[in-house]
Scaffold this active site. Structure first.
Site, PDB file in Angstrom:
ATOM      1  N   ASP A  13       0.811  -1.228   0.000  1.00  5.78           N
ATOM      2  CA  ASP A  13       0.000   0.000   0.000  1.00  5.78           C
ATOM      3  C   ASP A  13       0.840   1.271   0.000  1.00  5.78           C
ATOM      4  OD1 ASP A  13      -2.203  -1.669   0.102  1.00  5.78           O
ATOM      5  OD2 ASP A  13      -2.297  -1.611   2.292  1.00  5.78           O
ATOM      6  N   GLU A  14       2.019   1.199  -0.566  1.00  3.44           N
ATOM      7  CA  GLU A  14       2.897   2.373  -0.586  1.00  3.44           C
ATOM      8  C   GLU A  14       2.414   3.423  -1.585  1.00  3.44           C
ATOM      9  OE1 GLU A  14       3.866  -0.750  -1.093  1.00  3.44           O
ATOM     10  OE2 GLU A  14       5.355  -1.303   0.416  1.00  3.44           O
ATOM     11  N   LYS A  16       1.889   2.143  -5.082  1.00  5.09           N
ATOM     12  CA  LYS A  16       2.458   1.595  -6.331  1.00  5.09           C
ATOM     13  C   LYS A  16       1.548   1.869  -7.527  1.00  5.09           C
ATOM     14  CE  LYS A  16       2.454  -2.422  -4.304  1.00  5.09           C
ATOM     15  NZ  LYS A  16       2.126  -2.045  -2.911  1.00  5.09           N
ATOM     16  N   LYS A  18      -0.574   4.257  -8.082  1.00  2.20           N
ATOM     17  CA  LYS A  18      -0.486   5.655  -8.535  1.00  2.20           C
ATOM     18  C   LYS A  18       0.779   5.857  -9.371  1.00  2.20           C
ATOM     19  CE  LYS A  18       0.565  10.328  -7.433  1.00  2.20           C
ATOM     20  NZ  LYS A  18       0.373  11.576  -6.754  1.00  2.20           N
ATOM     21  N   GLY A  40      -4.472  -4.263  -3.805  1.00  2.00           N
ATOM     22  CA  GLY A  40      -5.452  -3.219  -4.117  1.00  2.00           C
ATOM     23  C   GLY A  40      -4.657  -1.993  -4.500  1.00  2.00           C
ATOM     24  N   HIS A  41      -4.614  -1.670  -5.771  1.00  2.00           N
ATOM     25  CA  HIS A  41      -3.796  -0.563  -6.270  1.00  2.00           C
ATOM     26  C   HIS A  41      -4.710   0.568  -6.726  1.00  2.00           C
ATOM     27  CE1 HIS A  41      -0.180  -3.432  -7.132  1.00  2.00           C
ATOM     28  NE2 HIS A  41      -0.601  -3.463  -5.887  1.00  2.00           N
ATOM     29  N   THR A 129      -5.815 -11.502   3.717  1.00  2.00           N
ATOM     30  CA  THR A 129      -6.968 -10.878   3.057  1.00  2.00           C
ATOM     31  C   THR A 129      -8.048 -11.919   2.750  1.00  2.00           C
ATOM     32  OG1 THR A 129      -5.987 -11.229   0.884  1.00  2.00           O
ATOM     33  CG2 THR A 129      -5.505  -9.128   1.951  1.00  2.00           C
ATOM     34  N   GLN A 223       2.041  -6.074  -3.100  1.00  2.00           N
ATOM     35  CA  GLN A 223       2.493  -6.170  -1.708  1.00  2.00           C
ATOM     36  C   GLN A 223       3.791  -5.354  -1.525  1.00  2.00           C
ATOM     37  OE1 GLN A 223       1.417  -9.564  -3.197  1.00  2.00           O
ATOM     38  NE2 GLN A 223      -0.469  -8.520  -2.698  1.00  2.00           N
ATOM     39  N   THR A 238       3.122 -12.565   2.918  1.00  2.00           N
ATOM     40  CA  THR A 238       2.288 -13.170   1.895  1.00  2.00           C
ATOM     41  C   THR A 238       3.058 -14.377   1.336  1.00  2.00           C
ATOM     42  OG1 THR A 238       0.888 -12.731  -0.014  1.00  2.00           O
ATOM     43  CG2 THR A 238       3.063 -11.698  -0.040  1.00  2.00           C
ATOM     44  N   PRO A 303      -8.657  -0.932   9.026  1.00  2.00           N
ATOM     45  CA  PRO A 303      -7.769   0.191   9.370  1.00  2.00           C
ATOM     46  C   PRO A 303      -6.314  -0.268   9.284  1.00  2.00           C
ATOM     47  CG  PRO A 303      -9.125  -0.477  11.266  1.00  2.00           C
ATOM     48  CD  PRO A 303      -9.525  -1.353  10.129  1.00  2.00           C
ATOM     49  N   LYS A 330       2.981  10.181  -0.290  1.00  2.00           N
ATOM     50  CA  LYS A 330       2.146  10.661   0.809  1.00  2.00           C
ATOM     51  C   LYS A 330       2.858  11.631   1.744  1.00  2.00           C
ATOM     52  CE  LYS A 330      -1.488   7.978   1.707  1.00  2.00           C
ATOM     53  NZ  LYS A 330      -2.428   6.883   1.965  1.00  2.00           N
ATOM     54  N   ASP A 332       2.342  14.644   1.949  1.00  2.00           N
ATOM     55  CA  ASP A 332       1.320  15.574   2.462  1.00  2.00           C
ATOM     56  C   ASP A 332       0.688  15.108   3.764  1.00  2.00           C
ATOM     57  OD1 ASP A 332       0.385  13.612   0.425  1.00  2.00           O
ATOM     58  OD2 ASP A 332      -1.588  14.252   1.121  1.00  2.00           O
TER      59      ASP A 332
HETATM   60  P1  GDP Z   1      -0.700   0.322  -3.551  1.00  2.00           P
HETATM   61  O1  GDP Z   1      -1.289  -0.947  -3.091  1.00  2.00           O
HETATM   62  O2  GDP Z   1       0.773   0.403  -3.295  1.00  2.00           O
HETATM   63  O3  GDP Z   1      -1.033   0.668  -4.975  1.00  2.00           O
HETATM   64  O4  GDP Z   1      -1.352   1.483  -2.653  1.00  2.00           O
HETATM   65  P2  GDP Z   1      -2.914   1.615  -2.247  1.00  2.00           P
HETATM   66  O5  GDP Z   1      -3.667   2.082  -3.403  1.00  2.00           O
HETATM   67  O6  GDP Z   1      -3.382   0.386  -1.556  1.00  2.00           O
HETATM   68  O7  GDP Z   1      -2.827   2.701  -1.103  1.00  2.00           O
HETATM   69  C1  GDP Z   1      -2.304   3.967  -1.335  1.00  2.00           C
HETATM   70  C2  GDP Z   1      -3.394   5.007  -0.973  1.00  2.00           C
HETATM   71  O8  GDP Z   1      -2.803   6.283  -0.871  1.00  2.00           O
HETATM   72  C3  GDP Z   1      -4.449   5.137  -2.055  1.00  2.00           C
HETATM   73  O9  GDP Z   1      -5.662   5.459  -1.454  1.00  2.00           O
HETATM   74  C4  GDP Z   1      -3.934   6.298  -2.909  1.00  2.00           C
HETATM   75  O10 GDP Z   1      -4.979   6.985  -3.592  1.00  2.00           O
HETATM   76  C5  GDP Z   1      -3.336   7.169  -1.849  1.00  2.00           C
HETATM   77  N1  GDP Z   1      -2.183   7.977  -2.265  1.00  2.00           N
HETATM   78  C6  GDP Z   1      -1.198   7.698  -3.144  1.00  2.00           C
HETATM   79  N2  GDP Z   1      -0.275   8.674  -3.168  1.00  2.00           N
HETATM   80  C7  GDP Z   1      -0.691   9.605  -2.279  1.00  2.00           C
HETATM   81  C8  GDP Z   1      -0.143  10.852  -1.824  1.00  2.00           C
HETATM   82  O11 GDP Z   1       0.923  11.289  -2.213  1.00  2.00           O
HETATM   83  N3  GDP Z   1      -0.873  11.516  -0.876  1.00  2.00           N
HETATM   84  C9  GDP Z   1      -2.053  11.060  -0.368  1.00  2.00           C
HETATM   85  N4  GDP Z   1      -2.668  11.774   0.559  1.00  2.00           N
HETATM   86  N5  GDP Z   1      -2.586   9.889  -0.783  1.00  2.00           N
HETATM   87  C10 GDP Z   1      -1.903   9.174  -1.706  1.00  2.00           C
HETATM   88  P1  IMO Z   2      -0.851  -4.188  -2.236  1.00  2.00           P
HETATM   89  O1  IMO Z   2      -0.389  -4.762  -3.544  1.00  2.00           O
HETATM   90  C1  IMO Z   2      -0.960  -4.511   2.109  1.00  2.00           C
HETATM   91  C2  IMO Z   2      -1.019  -8.533   3.817  1.00  2.00           C
HETATM   92  C3  IMO Z   2      -2.274  -8.993   4.513  1.00  2.00           C
HETATM   93  C4  IMO Z   2      -1.689  -9.960   5.520  1.00  2.00           C
HETATM   94  C5  IMO Z   2      -0.554 -10.611   4.747  1.00  2.00           C
HETATM   95  C6  IMO Z   2      -0.919 -11.926   4.094  1.00  2.00           C
HETATM   96  O2  IMO Z   2      -2.140  -3.476  -2.326  1.00  2.00           O
HETATM   97  O3  IMO Z   2       0.240  -3.395  -1.597  1.00  2.00           O
HETATM   98  P2  IMO Z   2      -2.472 -12.701   2.089  1.00  2.00           P
HETATM   99  O4  IMO Z   2      -3.848 -12.292   1.685  1.00  2.00           O
HETATM  100  O5  IMO Z   2      -1.438 -12.443   1.069  1.00  2.00           O
HETATM  101  O6  IMO Z   2      -2.444 -14.103   2.632  1.00  2.00           O
HETATM  102  O7  IMO Z   2      -2.124 -11.773   3.351  1.00  2.00           O
HETATM  103  O8  IMO Z   2      -0.191  -9.688   3.740  1.00  2.00           O
HETATM  104  N1  IMO Z   2      -1.230  -8.066   2.425  1.00  2.00           N
HETATM  105  C7  IMO Z   2      -1.166  -6.777   2.057  1.00  2.00           C
HETATM  106  N2  IMO Z   2      -0.990  -5.666   2.785  1.00  2.00           N
HETATM  107  N3  IMO Z   2      -1.049  -4.421   0.762  1.00  2.00           N
HETATM  108  C8  IMO Z   2      -1.195  -5.535   0.011  1.00  2.00           C
HETATM  109  O9  IMO Z   2      -1.155  -5.494  -1.344  1.00  2.00           O
HETATM  110  C9  IMO Z   2      -1.305  -6.784   0.659  1.00  2.00           C
HETATM  111  N4  IMO Z   2      -1.477  -8.053   0.226  1.00  2.00           N
HETATM  112  C10 IMO Z   2      -1.418  -8.819   1.320  1.00  2.00           C
HETATM  113  O10 IMO Z   2      -2.926  -7.910   5.137  1.00  2.00           O
HETATM  114  O11 IMO Z   2      -1.113  -9.253   6.605  1.00  2.00           O
HETATM  115 MG    MG Z   3      -2.830  -1.612  -1.831  1.00  7.57          MG
END
Ligand code: GDP
Ligand code: IMO
Ligand code: MG
Length: 423
Positions: A13-14, A16, A18, A40-41, A129, A223, A238, A303, A330, A332
Site C-alpha cells: 500500500d505504498e 504503487k 499511482k 489493491g492498487h 486478506t 504487496q 504473503t 484500518p 504521501k 502531504d
Molecule cells: P498500492 O497498493 O501500493 O497501490 O497502494 P494503495 O492504493 O493500496 O494505497 C495507497 C493510498 O494512498 C491510495 O488510497 C492512494 O490513492 C493514496 N495515495 C497515493 N499517493 C498519495 C499521496 O501522495 N498523498 C495522499 N494523501 N494519498 C496518496
Molecule cells: P498491495 O499490492 C498490504 C497482507 C495482509 C496480511 C498478509 C498476508 O495493495 O500493496 P495474504 O492475503 O497475502 O495471505 O495476506 O499480507 N497483504 C497486504 N498488505 N497491501 C497488500 O497489497 C497486501 N497483500 C497482502 O494484510 O497481513
Molecule cells: Mg494496496
C-alpha cells in the site's frame, strides 16, 4: 531493452498503483508478476478513483499492453468483476490485456482453506486478506494446482474435481462448513466461461519479444518487500516473492535484462494485518496519521496500523532489491506534524543497538531509536515543483537520501496523478 521493475519497499500500500499510472506514458507494456486479488492498487485522475486488484495499473492508458504474468495467482471471479467494473471506461480488453497460461488459478476451496487455516491459528493469525493466496501458492509449489491454460482442456472439470476432493479432505479435518461451496462454484464456472474469451498466452515469450523489439516494459509489484515470503517478517507475510527477483521468475525475464528498480515508500509506515512493526504508534499521532492518510485497506477496508518511517527496514529492502531510484509517497500526510521522527536503529531488550533485520529481530521486542526533525507543518496543495517545497520538507528528503544512499526521484503530495513532483 531492459525491463524496469517497480515495487513496494514496506508492507504494501505504498502507492504503487499511482506511480505505475504516472509512469505509464513512458512505457509500452505494464506487467504484474506476483500476488493476486490480495492487492489493491488505487489510481486517481480526472476526478475518478479506481482500485485495481489483478489487472495491471497501465489499463487506463489506451496505447499500453497489460500483461498478467505466470507468477500471479488469479481469481477468475474477481477478474470478471474487475473487467465488468471497468466497463464505463471503454477499454479494449482484446488489445490491451494478456494473461499467462502458466499463471495459477484460485478456486473457491482455496478461499475456504484460507479461512480455515486463519481460524485455526487463533490469536496467531496472519491477518490474511482471505482471497485464497496462501493455499493457491501452496498447491502451485505442491505441483497440484490448476493453471490458466488448463481451462481450455477438455479434462478441466476432472482436474478441478480431483483438486476439490483433496481440499475437502483437509477442510473436513478443520471441521470447516461447505455450505457456501455450491454457490461459489456456480459463479466460478460462469467466470471460467468468460475467462476463455480473454487473450491467454505464453507471456514469457511476449514480454521478451517486446524487449527485443526495443519496447519499454514496466514490471508492477504487488504487496511489499517486508511481506516477501523469504525476507519479510515470516510467518506474517504473503506467499509470493515480492522482490526484483520475483519479477524475473514471475515473468520469465533473465536477471541481466533488469534495468531500473523503482522503490516506492511512504513518508511514514503502515501495515495491515498482523506481525512485527517496530515503529507502530498507538497514540494520538498514530490516529492522526491514519485519519490524515485515509489509511484503510484498499482490498479489505481494514484500518491500517501507522507509524514513523523505519530506515533499517528501508535499507534492507533497498539491498535485497537493488533499488536504483526511490519514490516517496504521501508526504502531504505529514503536513499536520510539528515534529517528524525517523527511526535510525532499534534497541534490543539487552540494551544493544542494531540496524539490521536479523532472523532474531522478528521475535524480539525491538524499540525504535528516533532522530527528530522539524516538520513543515503547512499544506502542500500549492506545490508543483521541488523548488516550492518548504525547507523542512527538503531537509527531510535530503536526510533520507543521505541515510539510504539512493536518490529520491519523485515525491508524491496527493493521491491524484497530477500531485506528483519529479526531481
Ligand atoms: P498500492 O497498493 O501500493 O497501490 O497502494 P494503495 O492504493 O493500496 O494505497 C495507497 C493510498 O494512498 C491510495 O488510497 C492512494 O490513492 C493514496 N495515495 C497515493 N499517493 C498519495 C499521496 O501522495 N498523498 C495522499 N494523501 N494519498 C496518496
Ligand atoms: P498491495 O499490492 C498490504 C497482507 C495482509 C496480511 C498478509 C498476508 O495493495 O500493496 P495474504 O492475503 O497475502 O495471505 O495476506 O499480507 N497483504 C497486504 N498488505 N497491501 C497488500 O497489497 C497486501 N497483500 C497482502 O494484510 O497481513
Ligand atoms: Mg494496496
Amino acid at each position: 531493452m531492459k525491463m524496469d521493475v517497480l515495487l513496494g519497499l514496506q508492507w504494501g500500500d505504498e502507492g504503487k498503483g499511482k506511480v505505475v499510472d504516472v509512469l505509464a506514458p513512458q512505457y509500452d507494456v505494464v506487467a504484474r508478476f506476483q500476488g493476486g486479488p490480495n492487492a489493491g492498487h488505487t489510481l486517481e485522475f480526472d476526478g475518478i478513483k479506481h482500485v485495481l486488484h489483478q489487472i495491471p495499473s497501465g489499463i487506463f492508458r489506451s496505447k499500453l499492453v497489460n500483461i498478467i504474468g505466470n507468477g500471479v495467482v488469479l481469481d477468475p471471479v474477481v477478474l470478471r468483476k474487475e473487467i465488468q467494473g471497468l466497463g464505463k471506461f471503454n477499454i479494449n480488453f482484446n488489445e490491451n490485456l494478456y494473461i499467462s497460461k502458466k499463471a495459477t488459478i484460485i478456486i473457491p476451496t482455496h478461499k475456504l482453506l484460507d479461512a480455515a487455516y486463519e481460524k485455526s491459528k487463533g490469536d496467531k493469525k496472519i491477518g490474511s486478506t482471505l482471497k485464497g493466496i496462501g493455499p493457491t501458492y501452496q498447491d502451485k509449489i505442491g505441483r497440484v494446482a490448476l493453471r490458466v491454460g488448463d481451462i481450455l482442456a477438455e479434462d478441466f472439470g476432472a482436474k478441478y474435481n480431483a483438486l476439490v476432493e483433496k481440499h475437502k479432505t483437509i477442510l473436513s479435518f478443520y471441521d470447516f462448513p461447505l455450505d457456501e461451496l455450491p454457490e461459489l462454484e456456480k459463479v466460478f464456472f460462469e467466470s471460467i466461461e468468460f475467462f476463455k474469451t480473454l487473450n491467454l498466452i505464453d507471456s514469457e515469450y511476449q514480454v521478451n519479444e517486446h524487449l527485443s523489439k526495443g519496447q519499454k516494459v514496466l514490471a508492477e509489484g504487488a504487496q511489499g518487500s517486508l511481506l516477501d515470503i523469504d525476507f519479510g517478517s515470516y510467518p506474517f507475510v504473503t506467499s509470493s516473492s515480492t522482490m526484483t527477483a520475483g519479477a524475473c521468475t514471475g515473468l520469465g525475464v533473465a536477471p541481466a535484462r533488469i534495468g531500473e528498480v523503482y522503490g516506492i515508500f511512504k513518508a511514514y509506515c503502515t501495515r495491515v494485518g498482523s506481525g512485527p512493526f517496530p515503529t507502530e504508534l498507538f497514540d494520538q499521532d498514530g490516529e492522526d496519521m491514519r485519519k490524515e492518510g485515509n489509511e484503510f485497506g484498499s482490498t479489505t477496508g481494514r484500518p491500517r496500523r501507522c507509524g514513523w518511517i523505519d530506515l533499517p527496514a528501508l535499507k534492507y529492502s533497498i539491498m535485497i532489491n537493488g533499488v536504483t531510484q526511490l519514490f516517496m509517497m504521501k508526504a502531504d500526510v505529514l503536513n499536520i506534524f510539528d515534529n517528524i521522527k525517523v527511526c535510525t536503529h532499534y534497541q534490543l531488550p539487552d540494551g544493544s543497538f542494531v540496524d539490521r533485520l536479523s532472523y532474531e529481530l522478528n521475535d524480539q521486542e525491538a524499540k525504535p531509536v528516533y532522530k527528530t526533525i522539524k516538520g513543515w507543518n503547512q499544506s502542500l496543495a500549492h506545490v508543483t515543483t521541488y523548488d516550492d517545497f518548504p525547507s523542512e520538507l527538503r531537509n527531510y528528503v535530503s536526510l533520507l537520501e543521505d541515510e539510504l544512499g539512493v536518490p529520491i526521484k519523485m515525491v508524491s503530495v496527493g493521491p491524484d496523478r497530477k500531485q506528483t513532483i519529479l526531481r
